[in-house]
Write an enzyme that holds these catalytic residues in place. Structure first.
Site, PDB file in Angstrom:
ATOM      1  N   ASP A 173     -11.110 -33.848  46.886  1.00 23.77           N
ATOM      2  CA  ASP A 173      -9.852 -34.129  46.648  1.00 23.77           C
ATOM      3  C   ASP A 173      -9.652 -34.098  44.938  1.00 23.77           C
ATOM      4  O   ASP A 173      -9.212 -34.969  44.356  1.00 23.77           O
ATOM      5  CB  ASP A 173      -9.368 -35.596  46.827  1.00 23.77           C
ATOM      6  CG  ASP A 173      -9.359 -35.880  48.614  1.00 23.77           C
ATOM      7  OD1 ASP A 173     -10.480 -35.674  49.014  1.00 23.77           O
ATOM      8  OD2 ASP A 173      -8.445 -36.073  48.964  1.00 23.77           O
ATOM      9  N   ASP A 200      -8.695 -30.773  50.167  1.00 27.26           N
ATOM     10  CA  ASP A 200      -7.841 -30.988  49.277  1.00 27.26           C
ATOM     11  C   ASP A 200      -8.423 -30.392  47.638  1.00 27.26           C
ATOM     12  O   ASP A 200      -9.005 -31.067  47.099  1.00 27.26           O
ATOM     13  CB  ASP A 200      -7.597 -32.598  49.009  1.00 27.26           C
ATOM     14  CG  ASP A 200      -6.600 -32.846  50.253  1.00 27.26           C
ATOM     15  OD1 ASP A 200      -6.290 -31.984  51.059  1.00 27.26           O
ATOM     16  OD2 ASP A 200      -6.076 -34.074  50.290  1.00 27.26           O
ATOM     17  N   TYR A 203      -3.880 -29.381  44.974  1.00 21.22           N
ATOM     18  CA  TYR A 203      -2.710 -30.079  44.825  1.00 21.22           C
ATOM     19  C   TYR A 203      -1.553 -29.384  44.585  1.00 21.22           C
ATOM     20  O   TYR A 203      -0.705 -29.888  44.032  1.00 21.22           O
ATOM     21  CB  TYR A 203      -2.877 -31.367  44.295  1.00 21.22           C
ATOM     22  CG  TYR A 203      -3.773 -32.216  45.026  1.00 21.22           C
ATOM     23  CD1 TYR A 203      -5.001 -31.954  45.024  1.00 21.22           C
ATOM     24  CD2 TYR A 203      -3.429 -33.323  45.544  1.00 21.22           C
ATOM     25  CE1 TYR A 203      -6.013 -33.057  45.813  1.00 21.22           C
ATOM     26  CE2 TYR A 203      -4.066 -34.338  46.134  1.00 21.22           C
ATOM     27  CZ  TYR A 203      -5.507 -34.011  46.465  1.00 21.22           C
ATOM     28  OH  TYR A 203      -6.119 -34.841  47.188  1.00 21.22           O
ATOM     29  N   HIS A 323      -4.099 -44.035  53.783  1.00 20.97           N
ATOM     30  CA  HIS A 323      -4.508 -43.445  54.901  1.00 20.97           C
ATOM     31  C   HIS A 323      -5.117 -44.157  56.154  1.00 20.97           C
ATOM     32  O   HIS A 323      -5.959 -43.563  56.766  1.00 20.97           O
ATOM     33  CB  HIS A 323      -5.215 -42.234  54.473  1.00 20.97           C
ATOM     34  CG  HIS A 323      -4.706 -41.149  53.534  1.00 20.97           C
ATOM     35  ND1 HIS A 323      -3.552 -40.675  53.778  1.00 20.97           N
ATOM     36  CD2 HIS A 323      -4.935 -40.764  52.221  1.00 20.97           C
ATOM     37  CE1 HIS A 323      -2.896 -40.093  52.646  1.00 20.97           C
ATOM     38  NE2 HIS A 323      -4.036 -39.907  51.796  1.00 20.97           N
ATOM     39  N   VAL A 351      -9.026 -39.904  51.528  1.00 21.79           N
ATOM     40  CA  VAL A 351      -8.762 -41.377  50.687  1.00 21.79           C
ATOM     41  C   VAL A 351      -9.322 -41.276  49.240  1.00 21.79           C
ATOM     42  O   VAL A 351     -10.694 -41.154  48.847  1.00 21.79           O
ATOM     43  CB  VAL A 351      -9.637 -42.660  51.482  1.00 21.79           C
ATOM     44  CG1 VAL A 351      -9.434 -43.861  50.606  1.00 21.79           C
ATOM     45  CG2 VAL A 351      -8.961 -42.518  52.887  1.00 21.79           C
TER      46      VAL A 351
END
Ligand SMILES: *[C@@H]1O[C@H](CO)[C@@H](O)[C@H](O)[C@H]1NC(C)=O
Ligand SMILES: *[C@@H]1O[C@H](CO)[C@@H](O)[C@H](O)[C@H]1NC(C)=O
Ligand SMILES: *[C@@H]1O[C@H](CO)[C@@H](O)[C@H](O)[C@H]1NC(C)=O
Ligand SMILES: *[C@@H]1O[C@H](CO)[C@@H](O)[C@H](O)[C@H]1NC(C)=O
Length: 460
Positions: A173, A200, A203, A323, A351
């Site tokens: 992420d 991820d 973005y 989540h 998360v």
């Protein structure tokens, strides 16, 4: 109020007190919820003119260069890049001997693709697989012939074997904020050999019209690492880029064009067998992913590759309110197999906080027996969530209370983790928070191998 009701009340009160006492014991026995306070400013995306996004100079210069493993044994590497002005050449020249592109004697021909997304048209995306590489060997490589040539180098992973040491970075992420840059810089300072990336990436979909120029800027940002060592990709929800309102109905369109790995697959690196799962592809019984995983786990040879590591985007064990339980259906589907296979580590993202579990399993439940609480299990993997790369959505600072007994350590800070495999029995796992110097370990444990040395490594 009747007497009976009053008696009931007292009983209720007694139960509450008793319950609180039990709770206190549980809390005392449970893991650590770190009280460390991260900086409280919002995450800010780096502006498009930031140094990390600079387009390399020269006409049609290759940009967004990244490499990933091209086969299961570490003897192939896929090189990907983008040219913006015109198609140019898809050739990669490479060499063990010479860093000079003119003198590189090996040659591979790649292919190219491009895609439209609403009113965005991508550059020319090249993928070129270098095969028959030697293990543990440094190769120089170059592309952009005919216009602007750029060159890089990588070292192939060692030949798979039971005691071959290797250091992985675990990042998820990431996004492209100033915090993302700190995470990547700290990982670079800690010096891993390859990144296990748990989904991820850019973005871009958080921008109006899923602004796909943010896919380009992200790939320019990570090039400084991803052009020099393989990043093993996992698909996350931000790779879906589904936008029916824009007429974009094909899932994973930008990701699939840019990143040439399948959605579920495995690689063998040094002494590790890494299984990559796809949280957003079908995994129900009889689906392709389900059939594949069943067959793949049977292929794992712990004598040759002792460390079994599973990557997934949405965590199966996370006690964060964000989540919450999104990974539950996949856990129900696959946990039984993963415990039976004695996997060592399951790494997830999604998360935006950090968490590490004890070795637990929750596979006893059969819909009528009520045995639905996770229990300490020696064969079970450790679950870590490292969705704390630092993206634009900010930190997930909403842990459930009390901390469940399966959770060993959790903290709402950005950072990254490393897994340093020493031999068939020992690996050192460490999490680094961004507020510390890169080398500081905020949560570190020695893991012992579930196949070769299934000891209780689980005390902390
Ligand atoms: C796409 O459309 C948006 C909104 O109309 C506009 O701001 C943007 O400049 C357009 N991009 C391209 C590449 O035409
Ligand atoms: C990102 O980090 C690198 C390396 O630490 C640094 O050189 C660069 O200036 C940083 N860029 C931004 C925009 O913070
Ligand atoms: C925090 O998590 C709980 C679940 O534990 C959820 O009900 C609540 O909506 C969450 N709060 C926020 C701000 O997301
Ligand atoms: C494996 O590595 C650990 C940690 O470095 C070490 O303590 C152990 O002695 C090693 N085992 C063997 C057989 O070398």
């Amino acid at each position: 109020m009747s007497n009976m009701l009053r008696a009931r009340r007292r009983l209720d009160l007694l139960q509450v007190v008793l319950f609180a006492a039990v709770l206190l014991v549980v809390v005392a026995d449970a893991g650590v919820t770190s009280q460390y306070r991260r900086k409280l400013e919002a995450t800010v995306e780096m502006p498009l003119d930031a140094d990390v996004f600079r387009v390399p100079p020269g006409y049609n210069a290759p940009q967004q260069v990244h490499i990933t493993l091209g086969d299961q044994e570490g003897t192939a590497m896929i090189v990907s890049w983008v040219t913006a002005n015109e198609l140019g050449s898809s050739t990669v020249m490479y060499s063990e001997a010479s860093p000079d592109p003119e003198k590189m004697e090996l040659r591979a021909e790649g292919t190219h693709t491009r895609y439209d997304y609403f009113n965005y048209t991508s550059g020319f995306i090249h993928h070129c697989t270098l095969t028959n590489l030697k293990h543990s060997t440094k190769y120089y490589y170059a592309m952009g012939f005919g216009h602007t040539v750029r060159s890089f180098c990588f070292t192939t992973p060692p030949m798979p074997g039971p005691d071959v040491p290797f250091k992985f970075g675990l990042i998820g992420d990431l996004g492209q904020t100033f915090d993302s840059n700190t995470t990547l810089s700290h990982y670079e300072a800690n010096g891993g050999d390859a990144v296990l990336y748990v989904g991820d990436l850019s973005y871009a979909d958080n921008h109006p019209l899923h602004d796909n120029t943010r896919w380009d800027s992200w790939a320019r940002f990570v090039e400084r690492s991803a052009a020099h060592q393989p990043w093993v990709w996992t698909a996350g929800n931000h790779e879906l880029d589904l936008a029916p309102e824009l007429g974009e109905n094909v899932p994973f369109k930008p990701f699939a064009h840019r990143y040439p790995t399948p959605f579920w697959y495995s690689v063998r690196v040094a002494s590790a067998h890494v299984v990559v799962l796809a949280s957003y592809s079908a995994y129900g019984k009889y689906t392709a992913q389900w059939e594949w995983l069943r067959a793949e786990l049977a292929r794992v040879d712990r004598a040759a590759t002792p460390w079994l590591i599973v990557l997934v985007h949405s965590p199966w064990y996370s006690s964060n309110g964000y989540h919450y339980m999104e990974g539950e259906t996949m856990r129900v589907q696959f946990e039984r197999w993963i415990v039976a296979a004695k996997a060592d580590l399951v790494v997830a993202g999604h998360v935006h906080a950090y968490e590490r579990s004890h070795r637990v399993s929750n596979v006893a439940y059969d819909i009528i027996n009520a045995r639905c609480t996770p229990v300490r299990t020696r064969d079970a993997p450790v679950y870590v969530t490292v969705g704390d790369g630092g993206n634009i959505e900010g930190i997930a600072d909403n842990f459930t209370q009390p901390q469940p007994s399966y959770s060993a350590f959790r903290e709402a800070s950005f950072g990254h983790a490393t897994l340093e495999i020493r031999n068939r029995t020992h690996a050192y796992y460490a999490w680094h928070r961004n507020q510390d110097g890169a080398k500081v370990v905020a949560d570190g444990v020695w893991l012992t191998n579930r196949y070769w040395m299934p000891t209780d490594d689980d005390i902390n």
